[in-house]
Scaffold this motif. Structure first.
Motif: not given
Length: 126
Positions: A6-20, A65-71, A104-110
Motif C-alpha cells: 500500500y502507498s501513502k496515497e491510498h493505492e494498493w498494488i498486487k505483484v506477481d513476478g514482474d507484473t502488478a 491516481i498515482y502509481t506506486p512503482v514505475s513501469g 524496478d522491483k526495489s521500489e516496492m521496498d518503500s
C-alpha cells in the motif's frame, strides 16, 4: 505467490513476478464517496513511481491516481470506466485500475504492508 502493498496515497498494488495490478483502497473510496468518473492511463504508456496515472471523480471531489512503482501500462480495467460505481463496491478486487510491467522491483521496498497501511490511515486521518 503474490504480495499486496500500500502507498501513502491510498493505492494498493498486487505483484506477481514482474507484473502488478494497481487500484485504490477501501479507505480511499470511503473518503471520496460515490465515484462517478474514472480516467485510466493509456496502454503502452510509461509511468514513474508516485507519478500521476489517472483520475477518479466522486460526488465529493476529484483525485489523482498515482502509481506506486514505475513501469509500463499493459492493461486497463475498462469495466470501471464504463461503470465507475464498481469502484465503491469492490475497490480491492474486481475494481482494479490498471496492470503494469514493473521496471524496478526495489521500489516496492518503500511501500507498506496491510497492518502498516491501516495504522497510517488511522493516524493520518486522510
Amino acid at each position: 505467490m503474490s504480495e499486496v502493498k500500500y502507498s501513502k496515497e491510498h493505492e494498493w498494488i498486487k505483484v506477481d513476478g514482474d507484473t502488478a495490478i494497481v487500484g485504490i483502497t477501501q479507505h480511499a473510496t470511503e473518503m471520496l464517496g460515490d465515484i462517478v468518473f474514472v480516467e485510466l492511463p493509456e496502454i503502452g504508456s510509461s509511468v514513474v513511481k508516485d507519478g500521476n496515472a489517472g483520475v477518479v471523480e466522486s460526488t465529493k471531489a476529484a483525485s489523482d491516481i498515482y502509481t506506486p512503482v514505475s513501469g509500463e501500462i499493459i492493461e486497463n480495467n475498462q469495466a470501471i470506466v464504463d461503470d465507475p460505481a464498481k469502484v465503491n463496491s469492490d475497490p480491492e478486487n474486481e475494481a482494479w485500475f490498471f496492470k503494469l510491467k514493473i521496471t524496478d522491483k526495489s521500489e516496492m521496498d518503500s511501500l507498506m504492508n496491510k497492518e502498516e497501511y491501516e495504522k497510517f490511515s488511522k493516524e493520518s486521518g486522510s
